[in-house]
Scaffold this motif. Structure first.
Motif, mmCIF file in Angstrom:
data_model
loop_
_atom_site.group_PDB
_atom_site.id
_atom_site.type_symbol
_atom_site.label_atom_id
_atom_site.label_comp_id
_atom_site.label_asym_id
_atom_site.label_seq_id
_atom_site.Cartn_x
_atom_site.Cartn_y
_atom_site.Cartn_z
ATOM 1 N N LEU B 409 -4.801 -2.688 15.968
ATOM 2 C CA LEU B 409 -4.601 -2.711 17.409
ATOM 3 C C LEU B 409 -5.406 -1.591 18.044
ATOM 4 O O LEU B 409 -5.737 -0.595 17.403
ATOM 5 C CB LEU B 409 -3.129 -2.593 17.770
ATOM 6 N N THR B 410 -5.735 -1.767 19.297
ATOM 7 C CA THR B 410 -6.331 -0.678 20.054
ATOM 8 C C THR B 410 -5.564 -0.564 21.368
ATOM 9 O O THR B 410 -5.052 -1.547 21.886
ATOM 10 C CB THR B 410 -7.818 -0.912 20.384
ATOM 11 N N PHE B 519 -1.867 -7.452 27.593
ATOM 12 C CA PHE B 519 -2.561 -7.379 26.310
ATOM 13 C C PHE B 519 -3.589 -8.495 26.173
ATOM 14 O O PHE B 519 -3.543 -9.506 26.885
ATOM 15 C CB PHE B 519 -1.555 -7.478 25.150
ATOM 16 N N SER B 520 -4.518 -8.286 25.271
ATOM 17 C CA SER B 520 -5.390 -9.352 24.792
ATOM 18 C C SER B 520 -5.204 -9.373 23.284
ATOM 19 O O SER B 520 -5.096 -8.325 22.672
ATOM 20 C CB SER B 520 -6.854 -9.044 25.096
ATOM 21 N N GLN B 542 -6.125 -9.216 16.013
ATOM 22 C CA GLN B 542 -6.569 -7.986 16.681
ATOM 23 C C GLN B 542 -5.902 -7.914 18.044
ATOM 24 O O GLN B 542 -6.067 -8.791 18.878
ATOM 25 C CB GLN B 542 -8.082 -7.990 16.793
ATOM 26 N N THR B 544 -5.224 -5.853 21.590
ATOM 27 C CA THR B 544 -5.711 -4.820 22.508
ATOM 28 C C THR B 544 -4.699 -4.669 23.634
ATOM 29 O O THR B 544 -4.367 -5.650 24.301
ATOM 30 C CB THR B 544 -7.073 -5.212 23.111
ATOM 31 N N HIS B 546 -3.840 -2.913 27.229
ATOM 32 C CA HIS B 546 -4.560 -2.252 28.309
ATOM 33 C C HIS B 546 -3.704 -2.211 29.545
ATOM 34 O O HIS B 546 -2.583 -2.716 29.575
ATOM 35 C CB HIS B 546 -5.907 -2.952 28.563
#
Lengths: 184, 634
Positions: B409-410, B519-520, B542, B544, B546
């Motif tokens: 994850l980021t 999120f994405s 994955q 992400t 934000h």
């Protein structure tokens, strides 16, 4: 426990770093990107690879050139006061996964023998990029003038066989096989 | 092991007998003694325990622990992450420390008053096992002020009473405010007050006008001597503009507060002299530059790209107004300009068009684009995925992930709001931020294998995703692609790329944070290996996180459901396989205390296998349920 080889992980991270910095620089500078899609690569074309899948905000672009046109349309500001970039992509974050460490489509046996599965070369990788796109600009204080959007780009990259053989030419080591773009 | 390092070898013996040079010798005493000063335990705190401080370093040299296997390192890494999540609540919390004693030390004569070497000394001595990093120190009076992590305070406080460069130091924790780095002198504060008074005097709240005309004749400014020379005048103007711009909290308030500015009769020969007006008040609507000394277009062209919303401009009384065609040129520069020197040059409609031509246009937003083949794999998968992710992550990992699946994850927090993202930031595999492949975190923060992924998910906050029946909350793009490795080891297999944008409710109980996150998440699905519960598995996942909310305008006017590709998501009964249903039944039973039979009834009834609905209907019907509905223990 199975584990992804470190070399592949690190090579994928390096490839992603290079790709991301190149790609967004190109579109920020209004330069071409179409040559880095499998659609325009002879080796992939001859091997019968389908065209790169490009989906922009839900719209499928048949060719990379169509996507370039959309980018140009987005940049279009006939009366813009400055010669500066009117649309700027700033990457906040990216991450990458190896999704096939033993990619061999379109490769000659030589290339397969030359690059092992754990050498970090014959990989299909997925790169996920997020950031901010600024529309509009002024000489100094951009934020007051610019419209800002969030963008997210997911790429699937495959090896560029033309640059991976012994004594082959320099160039990008990966080509884009798929791109899914959203900005909101 | 390390050789005994001087008098410290004596273990717990108290060093009180040695008063002259208390006996804690530096482990690298031969070098750099002068800058750092001596260490001694004596003087003010004779009774304190001898520190277990930086004696022998042992064999823990670099590289000694290299070569462990990646897998075990990953596991260990995960373990420490998970433990860290529970134990270190104060990772970001800072404490202010006040250190007394530097003035009497030998280091006081250093160029910076000895602050740097004192902090280096503390960083080095405080803890032998852990690297301690202090903030930037400030010398204020006799004290050095510094911020430190809360976790480190205990070890730093051990140094209380140590001798540094010949003088004992006293460290105390304080709640007093940290002295601001830039000290404002009395004169500066005084000048600031006077300039603000000038602004206040010249501000007309009714007309929202800041009248800065004829500044040279202003009494206050004249007394301050700010117009003694050209450069001084420019600086004063900059200061005035800065103050004007910072009197408002937000850009919006500023835009409303000051709509007009007059710079008439100021002998301006080039707008360069007052350029900062464009930075301080970029959204200005009326500007009066009349009766100045602007004699050509180039003298005003520096503002060409600014003041995009300027509607009225006055240039009368400037030499340039006698130039032919200056009005046309100026009109082009400012897209919203409607009145120039009292003449109408554009209608409001024309202004709106000119502004539009000046700014680029974001691409149109289309609804979800689902090209996942004939079997609606993406829709079915996503339904099962988010439901299980919200309610039973271990089951999810077991069903759709295998030993080769990868997850990472980021997180991209808003600057300054990192605390809200704490639960995620420690896992964030933002390669850009990690600085490339050399950072070990690039390998450590990649989670490979269902068990590791499930373990990691446990430490992420609980989530509730919106249901996929609300297409306006989701953007889902997916397509198939060729040439994944076939799990049998021969040939190629088709893959499915799914990219999801959405939001979820979050309950972060460890940090006591609740709210909505956007999120994405992108998945790569591929065929399963033999014996897996589903024909496909997650190869890559994955996530992400934000801060961006989708703007309302993005939602297309045409309802997303009406568009053909989204139909598979929007209609029909969610297709759940038996394994998923069993999981849901089990989960409901666990949460409500009902037995399996009633749980199933509850889920398969009006709830239609929607867990939340089932739970809700349970709460409603709870009182009416017969005792037989519950398991014996409940």
């Amino acid at each position: 426990m199975a584990y992804v080889d470190d070399t592949n992980t690190r090579c994928a991270a390096d490839a992603a770093a290079k790709f991301v910095s190149w790609y967004y620089n190109q579109i920020n500078e209004a330069k071409g990107i179409s040559q880095s899609y499998v659609t325009n690569n002879e080796t992939y074309k001859n091997a019968g690879h389908p065209p790169a899948d490009i989906c922009v905000n839900g719209l499928v672009c048949a060719t990379p050139e169509d996507w370039e046109k959309l980018l140009a349309q987005q940049r279009d500001a006939p009366k813009a006061a400055t010669d500066k970039k009117h649309v700027r992509y700033l990457v906040d974050t990216y991450d990458t996964h190896v999704i096939n460490a033993d990619y061999r489509f379109g490769a000659t046996q030589n290339l397969i023998d030359l690059h092992g599965v754990n050498d970090g070369v014959r990989m299909m990788i997925m790169i996920n990029v997020s950031g901010t796109v600024y529309f509009g600009v002024s000489m100094g204080n951009y934020d007051e003038y610019a419209v800002k959007q969030h963008f997210n780009d997911v790429f699937i990259l495959v090896p560029n066989w033309d640059t991976l053989g012994k004594g082959s030419k320099y160039g990008k080591k990966f080509l884009i096989a798929s791109q899914t773009y959203r900005a909101y | 092991m390390a050789p005994p390092s001087g008098p410290r070898g004596g273990g717990n013996r108290r060093p009180t007998a040695r008063t002259s040079r208390g006996g804690v010798s530096k482990h690298r005493a031969a070098v750099r003694t002068d800058r750092d000063g001596d260490v001694s335990m004596g003087g003010p705190t004779p009774g304190s325990n001898p520190p277990t401080g930086p004696s022998g370093r042992g064999n823990r040299g670099r590289g000694a622990s290299r070569g462990s296997r990646t897998s075990s390192r990953l596991a260990q890494n995960l373990k420490s992450y998970v433990e860290g999540a529970a134990g270190h609540g104060s990772r970001y919390a800072k404490t202010t420390l006040k250190i007394l004693g530097i003035k009497n030390s030998k280091a006081a004569s250093n160029p910076d008053g000895g602050v740097k070497s004192l902090l280096e000394f503390i960083e080095r001595k405080a803890d032998k096992d852990k690297k301690i990093i202090l903030g930037r120190g400030t010398l204020e009076g006799d004290y050095v002020w510094v911020k430190a992590n809360k976790d480190d305070v205990a070890s730093i406080m051990r140094l209380n009473g140590y001798s540094y460069a010949g003088a004992p130091i006293t460290i105390e924790e304080t709640t007093e405010p940290f002295p601001t780095g830039s000290k404002v002198s009395k004169e500066a504060a005084d000048t600031r007050q006077k300039l603000i008074a000038v602004l206040a005097k010249r501000y007309n709240a009714e007309q929202k006008l800041l009248d800065l005309s004829a500044l040279g004749t202003d009494d206050i400014l004249g007394n301050l001597g700010t117009f003694g020379s050209q450069s001084l005048a420019e600086k004063s103007f900059k200061a005035l503009m800065h103050l004007a711009g910072t009197q408002y909290k937000t850009a919006e308030e500023r835009k409303d507060g000051i709509q007009s500015v007059s710079l008439a009769r100021n002998e301006i020969s080039d707008v360069d002299q007052v350029f900062t007006l464009a930075y301080s008040l970029p959204q200005l609507r009326r500007l009066d530059l009349s009766n100045n000394k602007l004699d050509s277009l180039s003298k005003i062209s520096k503002w060409k790209h600014e003041f995009r919303w300027l509607e009225e401009l006055y240039l009368v009384g400037n030499p340039l107004t006698s130039l032919t065609g200056y009005a046309t040129e100026i009109t082009q520069w400012f897209p919203c300009l409607q009145v120039l020197d009292g003449n109408v040059v554009r209608t409001p409609q024309e202004a709106a068009e000119a502004l539009k031509a000046m700014t680029p246009n974001p691409l149109p937003q289309l609804p979800s684009n689902l090209r996942d083949g004939e079997n609606n794999v993406a829709s079915i998968f996503l339904r099962a995925f988010f439901q299980l992710y919200d309610h039973d992550r271990p089951a999810l990992a077991a069903q759709f992930y295998d030993a080769d699946s990868v997850f990472s994850l980021t997180a991209t927090p808003e600057p300054g709001r990192e605390v809200d993202w704490k639960s995620y930031l420690k896992y964030s595999r933002n390669i850009q931020k990690l600085g490339g492949s050399r950072n070990p975190a690039v390998v450590q923060r990649l989670f490979t294998g269902a068990s590791l992924i499930a373990e990691m998910w446990k430490s992420l906050p609980a989530t509730r995703h919106a249901t996929l029946d609300q297409p306006e909350l989701w953007l889902i793009d997916c397509h198939t692609f060729p040439h994944l490795a076939d799990p049998s080891g021969h040939g190629f297999a088709m893959g499915l790329m799914i990219n999801v944008h959405g939001q979820f409710e979050e309950a972060d109980t460890t940090e006591d944070l609740f709210g909505t996150r956007t999120f994405s998440r992108s998945f790569i699905l591929g065929p399963s290996k033999a014996g897996a519960p589903h024909p496909y598995r997650v190869i890559s996942d994955q996530l992400t996180l934000h801060k961006w909310k989708r703007q309302a305008a993005v939602t297309p006017a045409v309802p997303a459901v009406a568009v053909a590709p989204t139909a598979p998501v929007a209609v029909g009964v969610p297709v759940l396989d038996e394994a998923t249903k069993a999981q849901l039944i089990q989960e409901l039973s666990r949460r409500t205390g009902m037995n399996a039979q009633y749980s199933e009834l509850c889920l398969s009834g009006t709830a239609n296998w929607n867990f939340d609905l089932a739970l809700k209907s349970f709460e409603e019907q709870k009182a009416n349920l017969p005792p037989a509905a519950f398991t014996a223990s409940a």
